[in-house]
Design an enzyme around this catalytic site. Structure first.
Site, PDB file in Angstrom:
ATOM      1  N   GLU A 328       0.834  -1.198   0.000  1.00  0.00           N
ATOM      2  CA  GLU A 328       0.000   0.000   0.000  1.00  0.00           C
ATOM      3  C   GLU A 328       0.870   1.250   0.000  1.00  0.00           C
ATOM      4  OE1 GLU A 328      -3.783  -1.804   2.563  1.00  0.00           O
ATOM      5  OE2 GLU A 328      -2.544  -0.221   3.430  1.00  0.00           O
ATOM      6  N   CYS A 329       0.612   2.125  -0.935  1.00  0.00           N
ATOM      7  CA  CYS A 329       1.212   3.466  -0.984  1.00  0.00           C
ATOM      8  C   CYS A 329       2.739   3.412  -0.871  1.00  0.00           C
ATOM      9  CB  CYS A 329       0.589   4.344   0.100  1.00  0.00           C
ATOM     10  SG  CYS A 329       0.705   6.118  -0.262  1.00  0.00           S
ATOM     11  N   GLY A 330       3.311   3.692   0.311  1.00  0.00           N
ATOM     12  CA  GLY A 330       4.759   3.669   0.456  1.00  0.00           C
ATOM     13  C   GLY A 330       5.354   2.323   0.105  1.00  0.00           C
ATOM     14  N   ILE A 333       5.401   2.068  -3.593  1.00  0.00           N
ATOM     15  CA  ILE A 333       6.522   2.846  -4.140  1.00  0.00           C
ATOM     16  C   ILE A 333       7.805   2.018  -4.089  1.00  0.00           C
ATOM     17  CG2 ILE A 333       8.028   4.840  -3.685  1.00  0.00           C
ATOM     18  CD1 ILE A 333       5.529   6.379  -2.794  1.00  0.00           C
TER      19      ILE A 333
END
Length: 441
Positions: A328-330, A333
């Protein structure tokens, strides 16, 4: 169930709710009370402050993620504290899309029948604060605002303003809180700085709590909390099952955005959570059936993450062997080939064939429902990817806006959305089942 409780709310973000909330919690602890902490809304950082102060996990309550009955159940679950302190979100009446009361702090107060303490930031104000208080009280149809605290107020003017408010509005002013220079909490683009980044936070909070105890009637706050109506819920949170799989969970200074109830749910469904650090450890934990990479600030550790080739190779090898994984998200990335920040370009895991770039504004901000998995969540990020995926459709709740997002690799989900598992317990069950089927413990 009795569950003494109160909600700390304000007219807007930046009114000082967090400093007053952690000061109150600290003062209550010093009085020998057992305190539990909650945060209204999807915020990850405020609960970190609550945990830092209390030494226990703070939990989120969000009426977009869960219906009223479920939300009451999540609040009451294992809640044996002497007082529950709930920190509000944004302004008291600010809900979905900024134009609805739904999912607002006030909606939560009505759902929990919780008394509201209204925190008014009086900086640059005198008598005008009475008008602001009057406006908020006039919208309180359930008469839940049971007290007012005047933040950033000079002690000299306080008695006069207190008398004006109480005479005109018939709501008690429980005290004031002079400006706390030592306990100011700085902000950045995803919200407040993390508590571990603030030196001597406990010492500063203790000093603020001492001041709070001098200028605010804490005994009256406790009385208000004790007078809250009894509430009950028929919501059933799954009972703890026998451990049947191990899931590695990234947790360090780069990855630390997790809902405590999400982790509890995975554990109750049969997962043993094994925490590790992509920044500091050299390889994944052994004998795992799945991997969870949560959100956080990987951009602040981009060089360390990039240079930890041993961990990157461990993750790539495990995923290459079919390990189910969620990001998720970070965490999403981190899986990319490259991350571009203001400090340079960094090579990362290369699982997602693309790059992430830092932008100057929020990208796809707010609540969403992922229609394919019938699970709710939110997005909140300043980085964007040229490979966001197209496995799911994200729908906004107050408009027709929707977009494609997320990859589906090895049976897991990888993308920017943060998910709240209690919005669809069957999806959490699928996560554990997928990991169990990959490798038995």
């Amino acid at each position: 169930m009795k569950a003494p409780r109160l909600i700390m709310a304000a007219p807007r973000s930046g009114s000082g709710k967090t400093v007053l909330t952690i000061s109150l919690m600290t003062a209550l602890l010093k009085m020998g009370l057992k305190v539990s902490a909650f945060k209204c809304g999807p915020d990850y950082i405020d609960p970190m402050y609550h945990k830092k102060i209390l030494g226990i996990d703070s939990r989120n309550l969000d009426l977009f993620f869960t219906d009223e009955e479920t939300t009451r159940g999540l609040f009451l679950r294992n809640n044996t504290s002497g007082i529950s302190v709930i920190e509000g979100v944004m302004g008291l009446y600010d809900g979905l899309g900024g134009i609805s009361e739904n999912a607002s702090t006030y909606h939560l107060a009505k759902t929990l029948k919780a008394p509201v303490i209204l925190v008014l930031d009086t900086k640059g104000m005198g008598t005008s604060v009475v008008a602001e208080a009057a406006g908020f009280i006039s919208m309180d149809e359930e008469k839940l605002i049971r007290g007012i605290i005047l933040n950033n107020m000079n002690s000299g003017i306080f008695p006069g303003i207190k008398e004006l408010i109480e005479n005109k509005l018939k709501v008690p002013v429980l005290g004031h809180f002079p400006k706390q220079k030592e306990c100011d909490i700085s902000s950045r683009y995803l919200g407040l700085s993390l508590p571990d980044e603030i030196s001597n936070l406990k010492e500063k909070t203790n000093k603020a709590a001492e001041e709070f105890s001098k200028t605010v009637d804490i005994n009256k706050l406790i009385e208000i909390a004790n007078n809250a109506e009894e509430i009950n819920s028929s919501f059933y949170f799954p009972e703890k099952q026998k451990t049947s799989t191990r899931i590695a969970v990234a947790r360090d200074e780069a990855f630390n955005f997790y809902y405590r109830d999400n982790l509890d749910l995975l554990e109750n469904l049969g997962a043993e959570l094994v925490f590790f650090s992509p920044v500091h450890d050299k390889k994944l934990p052994k004998n795992i059936g799945g991997l969870l990479l949560g959100g956080g600030y990987p951009e602040f550790c981009a060089r360390e993450l990039s240079e930890n080739k041993s961990m990157i190779n461990s993750i790539k090898a495990a995923i290459g062997n079919g390990l189910p994984f969620w990001a998720e998200c970070g965490g999403f990335i981190y899986l990319h080939e490259e991350l571009e920040t203001k400090d340079g370009n960094f090579k990362l895991c290369g699982i997602i064939k693309g790059r992430c770039i830092q932008t100057e504004k929020l990208i796809r901000f707010g609540y969403i429902t992922l229609t394919e998995i019938k699970t709710k969540g939110h997005e909140f990020h300043y980085f964007d990817s040229d490979s966001n995926g197209d496995f799911c459709t994200a729908e906004k709740p107050m408009s027709q806006k929707q977009w494609k997002c997320c990859h589906n690799i090895n049976g897991g989900l990888q993308g920017y959305p943060h998910l709240y598992y209690s919005s669809n317990i069957e999806y959490a069950r699928k996560i554990v089942d997928t990991c169990r089927n990959y490798k038995e413990i």
